[in-house]
Write a protein that holds these residues in place. Structure first.
Motif, PDB file in Angstrom:
ATOM      1  N   LEU A   1       0.799  -1.221   0.000  1.00  0.00           N
ATOM      2  CA  LEU A   1       0.000   0.000   0.000  1.00  0.00           C
ATOM      3  C   LEU A   1       0.833   1.274   0.000  1.00  0.00           C
ATOM      4  N   PHE A   2       2.072   1.198   0.504  1.00  0.00           N
ATOM      5  CA  PHE A   2       2.861   2.416   0.566  1.00  0.00           C
ATOM      6  C   PHE A   2       3.307   2.885  -0.815  1.00  0.00           C
ATOM      7  N   VAL A   3       3.252   2.017  -1.806  1.00  0.00           N
ATOM      8  CA  VAL A   3       3.578   2.454  -3.173  1.00  0.00           C
ATOM      9  C   VAL A   3       2.335   2.455  -4.053  1.00  0.00           C
ATOM     10  N   PHE A   4       1.189   2.224  -3.450  1.00  0.00           N
ATOM     11  CA  PHE A   4      -0.048   2.072  -4.220  1.00  0.00           C
ATOM     12  C   PHE A   4      -0.333   3.293  -5.103  1.00  0.00           C
ATOM     13  N   HIS A   5      -0.427   4.468  -4.506  1.00  0.00           N
ATOM     14  CA  HIS A   5      -0.806   5.658  -5.263  1.00  0.00           C
ATOM     15  C   HIS A   5       0.257   6.030  -6.290  1.00  0.00           C
ATOM     16  N   MET A   6       1.535   5.919  -5.914  1.00  0.00           N
ATOM     17  CA  MET A   6       2.597   6.268  -6.847  1.00  0.00           C
ATOM     18  C   MET A   6       2.593   5.336  -8.048  1.00  0.00           C
ATOM     19  N   TYR A   7       2.415   4.039  -7.788  1.00  0.00           N
ATOM     20  CA  TYR A   7       2.459   3.089  -8.890  1.00  0.00           C
ATOM     21  C   TYR A   7       1.255   3.221  -9.813  1.00  0.00           C
ATOM     22  N   THR A   8       0.053   3.323  -9.260  1.00  0.00           N
ATOM     23  CA  THR A   8      -1.142   3.418 -10.104  1.00  0.00           C
ATOM     24  C   THR A   8      -1.131   4.708 -10.937  1.00  0.00           C
ATOM     25  N   THR A   9      -0.533   5.765 -10.395  1.00  0.00           N
ATOM     26  CA  THR A   9      -0.398   6.997 -11.173  1.00  0.00           C
ATOM     27  C   THR A   9       0.538   6.787 -12.358  1.00  0.00           C
ATOM     28  N   GLY A  10       1.700   6.174 -12.105  1.00  0.00           N
ATOM     29  CA  GLY A  10       2.635   5.889 -13.196  1.00  0.00           C
ATOM     30  C   GLY A  10       2.054   4.940 -14.214  1.00  0.00           C
ATOM     31  N   PHE A  11       1.267   3.971 -13.749  1.00  0.00           N
ATOM     32  CA  PHE A  11       0.647   3.003 -14.659  1.00  0.00           C
ATOM     33  C   PHE A  11      -0.341   3.696 -15.589  1.00  0.00           C
ATOM     34  N   ALA A  12      -1.167   4.582 -15.021  1.00  0.00           N
ATOM     35  CA  ALA A  12      -2.135   5.320 -15.843  1.00  0.00           C
ATOM     36  C   ALA A  12      -1.428   6.233 -16.839  1.00  0.00           C
ATOM     37  N   LEU A  13      -0.310   6.821 -16.417  1.00  0.00           N
ATOM     38  CA  LEU A  13       0.435   7.737 -17.282  1.00  0.00           C
ATOM     39  C   LEU A  13       1.013   7.013 -18.487  1.00  0.00           C
ATOM     40  N   LEU A  14       1.602   5.832 -18.266  1.00  0.00           N
ATOM     41  CA  LEU A  14       2.318   5.125 -19.331  1.00  0.00           C
ATOM     42  C   LEU A  14       1.418   4.242 -20.182  1.00  0.00           C
ATOM     43  N   ASN A  15       0.180   3.998 -19.743  1.00  0.00           N
ATOM     44  CA  ASN A  15      -0.714   3.122 -20.494  1.00  0.00           C
ATOM     45  C   ASN A  15      -1.946   3.853 -21.024  1.00  0.00           C
ATOM     46  N   GLY A  16      -1.937   5.173 -20.969  1.00  0.00           N
ATOM     47  CA  GLY A  16      -3.045   5.936 -21.527  1.00  0.00           C
ATOM     48  C   GLY A  16      -2.932   6.035 -23.036  1.00  0.00           C
ATOM     49  N   ASN A  17      -3.853   6.786 -23.640  1.00  0.00           N
ATOM     50  CA  ASN A  17      -3.775   7.009 -25.079  1.00  0.00           C
ATOM     51  C   ASN A  17      -2.585   7.906 -25.382  1.00  0.00           C
ATOM     52  N   GLY A  18      -1.757   7.516 -26.349  1.00  0.00           N
ATOM     53  CA  GLY A  18      -0.529   8.247 -26.631  1.00  0.00           C
ATOM     54  C   GLY A  18      -0.629   9.225 -27.777  1.00  0.00           C
ATOM     55  N   THR A  19      -1.849   9.523 -28.237  1.00  0.00           N
ATOM     56  CA  THR A  19      -1.987  10.396 -29.402  1.00  0.00           C
ATOM     57  C   THR A  19      -2.406  11.810 -29.047  1.00  0.00           C
ATOM     58  N   ALA A  20      -2.627  12.096 -27.748  1.00  0.00           N
ATOM     59  CA  ALA A  20      -2.994  13.458 -27.352  1.00  0.00           C
ATOM     60  C   ALA A  20      -1.834  14.404 -27.647  1.00  0.00           C
ATOM     61  N   LYS A  21      -2.146  15.593 -28.135  1.00  0.00           N
ATOM     62  CA  LYS A  21      -1.118  16.552 -28.544  1.00  0.00           C
ATOM     63  C   LYS A  21      -1.271  17.856 -27.761  1.00  0.00           C
ATOM     64  N   ALA A  22      -0.165  18.559 -27.625  1.00  0.00           N
ATOM     65  CA  ALA A  22      -0.176  19.892 -27.021  1.00  0.00           C
ATOM     66  C   ALA A  22       0.922  20.708 -27.692  1.00  0.00           C
ATOM     67  N   GLU A  23       0.621  21.980 -27.980  1.00  0.00           N
ATOM     68  CA  GLU A  23       1.575  22.814 -28.698  1.00  0.00           C
ATOM     69  C   GLU A  23       2.293  23.809 -27.788  1.00  0.00           C
ATOM     70  N   GLU A  24       1.632  24.270 -26.740  1.00  0.00           N
ATOM     71  CA  GLU A  24       2.196  25.357 -25.954  1.00  0.00           C
ATOM     72  C   GLU A  24       3.010  24.876 -24.767  1.00  0.00           C
ATOM     73  N   TYR A  25       3.048  23.607 -24.513  1.00  0.00           N
ATOM     74  CA  TYR A  25       3.794  23.086 -23.376  1.00  0.00           C
ATOM     75  C   TYR A  25       4.108  21.630 -23.632  1.00  0.00           C
ATOM     76  N   SER A  26       4.981  21.106 -22.810  1.00  0.00           N
ATOM     77  CA  SER A  26       5.325  19.695 -22.922  1.00  0.00           C
ATOM     78  C   SER A  26       4.215  18.863 -22.306  1.00  0.00           C
ATOM     79  N   LEU A  27       3.594  18.042 -23.125  1.00  0.00           N
ATOM     80  CA  LEU A  27       2.493  17.221 -22.639  1.00  0.00           C
ATOM     81  C   LEU A  27       2.954  16.289 -21.533  1.00  0.00           C
ATOM     82  N   GLN A  28       4.134  15.697 -21.700  1.00  0.00           N
ATOM     83  CA  GLN A  28       4.646  14.770 -20.700  1.00  0.00           C
ATOM     84  C   GLN A  28       4.916  15.481 -19.381  1.00  0.00           C
TER      85      GLN A  28
END
Length: 302
Positions: free
Chosen positions: A96-123
């Protein structure tokens, strides 16, 4: 269209089909495959003349697709880091002590990768949102215990509600919140939608909103159920005095939680199609003029 999405369109049309596929994709042994083997598998699938218009019968081809599904992001064609691949979700998210950190990273790396942004770094924005989500979720998760200790609420009913019943909906809501925050660029900027031939016809905010909503709901069901059922079962075990010591009760709780999480993980991932479908009439006007097809497709993410 990426081989992974094309595979999901053909082989994952029903909940039961998706469930059986996810049971195979979540095999931890797939984490042992080398990057070179994954690249060779992807090259084989991309160069294959198989159209996937019919269900796969060849076991070797199916194993190649399972390795691809478990290791490669369908939008970027990049290999997902080992710790954030679907087969690693169960063994790593238990502490549980890594629960929130891991699930956040998992959502970040497994989301849709086609979203774009021009005025800032999306990542960069996703990372900052992720750090905010981790902090907020951790604080909200600890708030009931702090409140109980601060105001010395020690009655048996209060203990039951705060320690046994409240964590389940809280973790479910915080898990959905984390997905929505980390993947917010998808519904703010839109994601790519494709026709039946895999040709990108436009970028849709409505498709991005649908993808994030479905993923957030599935994550809430996953962790809400995972924390609710063990709490209920261990409560009755404690009342019936089946576990004689606190250590035995803690062991029972961990065993039940692990079992429920292992069973619910493929269920939650199978709730919605991985290759999402959206009606043409539900899309933005600029996309309506780009195609005549009644249904368009997108990568929902995990």
């Amino acid at each position: 269209m990426d081989p992974n999405l094309r595979f999901w369109r053909t082989e994952g049309q029903s909940f039961f089909q998706r469930f059986l596929l996810w049971v195979d994709v979540l095999d931890p042994l797939l984490l042992l495959k080398s990057s070179d083997e994954i690249r060779r598998t992807r090259l084989l699938l991309q160069n294959s003349e198989k159209t996937l218009s019919e269900p796969i019968q060849n076991d070797q081809t199916k194993q190649a697709f399972l390795l691809s599904l478990s290791s490669v992001h369908p939008d970027t064609d990049k290999i997902i880091p080992v710790l954030f691949r679907p087969p690693a979700f169960l063994p790593i998210s238990l502490p549980l002590f890594v629960f929130h950190m891991y699930t956040t990273g998992f959502a970040l790396l497994n989301g849709n990768g086609t979203a774009k942004a021009e005025e800032y770094s999306l990542q960069q924005k996703q990372i900052f949102c992720g750090l905010g989500a981790i902090t907020y979720a951790a604080c909200i998760g600890a708030l009931p215990l702090v409140f109980m200790n601060r105001y010395t609420l020690k009655s048996s009913l209060t203990q039951l509600v705060i320690r046994k019943l409240l964590p389940a909906p809280l973790f479910g809501l915080m898990s959905a919140f984390t997905v929505a925050v980390v993947r917010s660029p998808e519904f703010e900027n839109g994601i790519e939608v494709m026709d039946s031939n895999g040709k990108v016809v436009g970028v849709s905010q409505k498709a991005g909103e649908k993808a994030v909503k479905e993923t957030a709901l599935s994550r809430a069901v996953l962790f809400g159920t995972t924390f609710f059922l063990p709490a209920v079962l261990t409560y009755f075990v404690e009342r019936a005095k089946f576990a004689k010591t606190p250590h035995a009760l803690a062991s029972v709780r961990m065993l039940v939680m692990t079992s429920v999480l292992a069973g619910m993980l493929p269920v939650s991932l199978s709730m919605f199609p991985q290759c999402g479908v959206i009606k043409r009439a539900d899309l933005e006007p600029e996309i309506l003029s780009s195609t005549e097809e009644t249904e368009l497709f997108y990568n929902r993410g995990i």
